[in-house]
Structures are given as C-alpha cells and as structure tokens.
Design a protein around this motif. Structure first.
Motif, PDB file in Angstrom:
ATOM      1  N   VAL A 127       0.850  -1.200   0.000  1.00 42.82           N
ATOM      2  CA  VAL A 127       0.000   0.000   0.000  1.00 42.82           C
ATOM      3  C   VAL A 127       0.880   1.243   0.000  1.00 42.82           C
ATOM      4  N   TYR A 128       1.908   1.256   0.861  1.00 41.16           N
ATOM      5  CA  TYR A 128       2.819   2.407   0.898  1.00 41.16           C
ATOM      6  C   TYR A 128       3.441   2.643  -0.479  1.00 41.16           C
ATOM      7  N   ASN A 129       3.986   1.573  -1.072  1.00 41.83           N
ATOM      8  CA  ASN A 129       4.682   1.718  -2.358  1.00 41.83           C
ATOM      9  C   ASN A 129       3.766   2.182  -3.482  1.00 41.83           C
ATOM     10  N   GLN A 130       2.504   1.792  -3.434  1.00 44.89           N
ATOM     11  CA  GLN A 130       1.589   2.164  -4.504  1.00 44.89           C
ATOM     12  C   GLN A 130       0.911   3.509  -4.269  1.00 44.89           C
ATOM     13  N   PHE A 131       0.548   3.813  -3.015  1.00 45.38           N
ATOM     14  CA  PHE A 131      -0.285   4.981  -2.767  1.00 45.38           C
ATOM     15  C   PHE A 131       0.348   6.081  -1.904  1.00 45.38           C
ATOM     16  N   CYS A 132       1.268   5.730  -1.030  1.00 41.50           N
ATOM     17  CA  CYS A 132       1.761   6.694  -0.045  1.00 41.50           C
ATOM     18  C   CYS A 132       3.102   7.324  -0.409  1.00 41.50           C
ATOM     19  N   THR A 133       3.896   6.605  -1.165  1.00 37.32           N
ATOM     20  CA  THR A 133       5.270   7.021  -1.421  1.00 37.32           C
ATOM     21  C   THR A 133       5.384   8.373  -2.125  1.00 37.32           C
ATOM     22  N   ALA A 134       4.413   8.717  -2.954  1.00 39.74           N
ATOM     23  CA  ALA A 134       4.498   9.978  -3.699  1.00 39.74           C
ATOM     24  C   ALA A 134       4.647  11.172  -2.758  1.00 39.74           C
ATOM     25  N   CYS A 135       3.949  11.155  -1.649  1.00 41.90           N
ATOM     26  CA  CYS A 135       4.032  12.275  -0.703  1.00 41.90           C
ATOM     27  C   CYS A 135       4.996  11.997   0.451  1.00 41.90           C
ATOM     28  N   SER A 144       7.584  10.019   0.704  1.00 41.78           N
ATOM     29  CA  SER A 144       9.015   9.825   0.431  1.00 41.78           C
ATOM     30  C   SER A 144       9.781  11.138   0.455  1.00 41.78           C
ATOM     31  N   ILE A 145       9.099  12.251   0.105  1.00 40.91           N
ATOM     32  CA  ILE A 145       9.800  13.540   0.059  1.00 40.91           C
ATOM     33  C   ILE A 145       9.165  14.600   0.950  1.00 40.91           C
ATOM     34  N   GLY A 146       8.085  14.255   1.661  1.00 39.11           N
ATOM     35  CA  GLY A 146       7.469  15.202   2.587  1.00 39.11           C
ATOM     36  C   GLY A 146       6.612  16.268   1.931  1.00 39.11           C
ATOM     37  N   VAL A 147       5.852  15.900   0.921  1.00 40.79           N
ATOM     38  CA  VAL A 147       4.992  16.852   0.213  1.00 40.79           C
ATOM     39  C   VAL A 147       4.007  17.495   1.197  1.00 40.79           C
ATOM     40  N   ALA A 148       3.912  18.808   1.157  1.00 30.37           N
ATOM     41  CA  ALA A 148       2.977  19.592   1.977  1.00 30.37           C
ATOM     42  C   ALA A 148       3.063  19.251   3.463  1.00 30.37           C
ATOM     43  N   GLY A 149       4.260  18.939   3.929  1.00 29.77           N
ATOM     44  CA  GLY A 149       4.465  18.667   5.353  1.00 29.77           C
ATOM     45  C   GLY A 149       4.202  17.231   5.776  1.00 29.77           C
ATOM     46  N   ALA A 150       4.004  16.334   4.822  1.00 27.35           N
ATOM     47  CA  ALA A 150       3.795  14.920   5.163  1.00 27.35           C
ATOM     48  C   ALA A 150       5.054  14.388   5.841  1.00 27.35           C
ATOM     49  N   PRO A 151       4.901  13.581   6.905  1.00 27.46           N
ATOM     50  CA  PRO A 151       6.090  13.010   7.550  1.00 27.46           C
ATOM     51  C   PRO A 151       6.812  12.081   6.576  1.00 27.46           C
ATOM     52  N   LYS A 152       8.123  12.268   6.454  1.00 22.66           N
ATOM     53  CA  LYS A 152       8.906  11.492   5.499  1.00 22.66           C
ATOM     54  C   LYS A 152       9.186  10.082   6.018  1.00 22.66           C
ATOM     55  N   PHE A 153       9.076   9.143   5.092  1.00 21.27           N
ATOM     56  CA  PHE A 153       9.385   7.745   5.394  1.00 21.27           C
ATOM     57  C   PHE A 153      10.839   7.654   5.860  1.00 21.27           C
ATOM     58  N   GLY A 154      11.060   6.978   6.985  1.00 23.10           N
ATOM     59  CA  GLY A 154      12.416   6.792   7.491  1.00 23.10           C
ATOM     60  C   GLY A 154      12.919   7.927   8.363  1.00 23.10           C
ATOM     61  N   ASN A 155      12.168   9.003   8.518  1.00 21.93           N
ATOM     62  CA  ASN A 155      12.607  10.155   9.299  1.00 21.93           C
ATOM     63  C   ASN A 155      11.938  10.122  10.669  1.00 21.93           C
ATOM     64  N   ALA A 156      12.670   9.680  11.676  1.00 18.38           N
ATOM     65  CA  ALA A 156      12.137   9.549  13.035  1.00 18.38           C
ATOM     66  C   ALA A 156      11.656  10.886  13.580  1.00 18.38           C
ATOM     67  N   GLY A 157      12.361  11.964  13.259  1.00 21.01           N
ATOM     68  CA  GLY A 157      11.974  13.289  13.737  1.00 21.01           C
ATOM     69  C   GLY A 157      10.609  13.727  13.226  1.00 21.01           C
ATOM     70  N   ASP A 158      10.280  13.360  12.000  1.00 22.19           N
ATOM     71  CA  ASP A 158       8.973  13.703  11.437  1.00 22.19           C
ATOM     72  C   ASP A 158       7.853  12.889  12.088  1.00 22.19           C
ATOM     73  N   ILE A 203      -6.080  14.832   6.662  1.00 24.91           N
ATOM     74  CA  ILE A 203      -5.597  15.915   7.516  1.00 24.91           C
ATOM     75  C   ILE A 203      -4.763  16.860   6.664  1.00 24.91           C
ATOM     76  N   ASN A 204      -4.943  18.146   6.873  1.00 24.88           N
ATOM     77  CA  ASN A 204      -4.233  19.167   6.105  1.00 24.88           C
ATOM     78  C   ASN A 204      -4.370  18.882   4.606  1.00 24.88           C
ATOM     79  N   ALA A 205      -3.267  18.707   3.889  1.00 21.83           N
ATOM     80  CA  ALA A 205      -3.330  18.476   2.438  1.00 21.83           C
ATOM     81  C   ALA A 205      -3.609  17.017   2.082  1.00 21.83           C
ATOM     82  N   MET A 206      -3.550  16.122   3.067  1.00 24.43           N
ATOM     83  CA  MET A 206      -3.783  14.693   2.796  1.00 24.43           C
ATOM     84  C   MET A 206      -5.279  14.416   2.695  1.00 24.43           C
ATOM     85  N   PRO A 207      -5.722  13.865   1.553  1.00 26.87           N
ATOM     86  CA  PRO A 207      -7.142  13.541   1.411  1.00 26.87           C
ATOM     87  C   PRO A 207      -7.492  12.304   2.240  1.00 26.87           C
TER      88      PRO A 207
END
Length: 149
Positions: free
Chosen positions: A76-84, A86-100, A120-124
C-alpha cells in the motif's frame, strides 16, 4: 486602398471558411466506411453511474483489490503513499525520518488512523487509496512508523 484591403479580407475569409468546411466533411466521410460496431465502440461512454441499491459492476481497481486479498502495508505504501511520504509533500512526515514521525506517534495510533482515514491538512481521506480497507490503511501506517524509528 481601404476597399482593396476589405476585398482581400473577404476573399481570405471565404477561402478559410471553405477549407474548414472541407476538413469537417472529410472527417465525417471517413466514418461512413466504418461498421456499426466500430462506430458504437468509438462513441461508447467512458464510464457508468452506479446508484446505491441497484445491481452494479464492481470497478476494476476494487475488483483487483477484492480478488487478490488484503495488500500488505509495504505494498500500500509503495503504490499509494510514497508519492508524498518519500519527500514530505505539503508537510507529510517522510518515510524513514524519526523526527517527522515521533510527534505524531506520541499522539497515539488511534490518532494516526483517524488522520489517515479522514484526511488531515493536504492529505485527502485514505491518502490516495480509495479502495483500501481500514486494515490496509493500518498496515501502511505500521509499515511507515516501524521504518521511521
């Protein structure tokens, strides 16, 4: 001089109109050689409306999800979540970033689930996975948080 220009404009307009009409007619004539089945396929609707309470066809994405069983959190992550994520689009917590992820995890898993399901916020709602079950959303959250410690 003015009447000469008007005359040229009228003739040019007439030529352009005739050329446009000829182009429309030639495309219409090309359809004449098609069979009724070819024409029906070419003008068939792109989709159908399904009204609650009526027998409806299942959409292909939902059918695939239903036939293959539940998807893993990683899938599910690889197909639907990674776009945002993986790079923190619109403040999304980045995969692998404990601080986020730490402040979000501190609010509890139920809060993470509620945000993912309701948006929440920009996430539908449900991220970009309208066909994901609650369990698949849960699996994706677990996958992201476990890999972000």
């Amino acid at each position: 001089m003015s009447s000469l220009i008007k005359s040229i404009h009228r003739k040019l307009f007439t030529l352009i109109s005739i050329a446009g009409f000829a182009a429309v007619m030639s495309s219409s004539v090309s359809a004449i050689g098609q069979s009724p089945e070819e024409i029906a396929a070419r003008i068939a609707p792109v989709g159908k409306v399904c009204i609650a309470g009526q027998e409806c066809e299942v959409s292909s994405a939902a059918a695939v999800a239903a036939n293959d069983g539940p998807r893993s959190g990683e899938a599910v992550y690889n197909q639907f979540c990674t776009a945002c994520h993986s790079i923190g689009v619109a403040g999304a917590p980045k995969f692998g970033n404990a601080g986020d992820w730490a402040p979000r995890v501190a609010k509890g898993f139920d809060n993470l689930m509620s945000n993912a399901i309701n948006g929440i916020n920009a996430m539908p709602p449900r991220g970009t996975c309208a066909t994901c079950s609650d369990d698949e959303i849960k699996g994706a959250i677990e996958y992201m948080t476990e890999n972000s410690k």
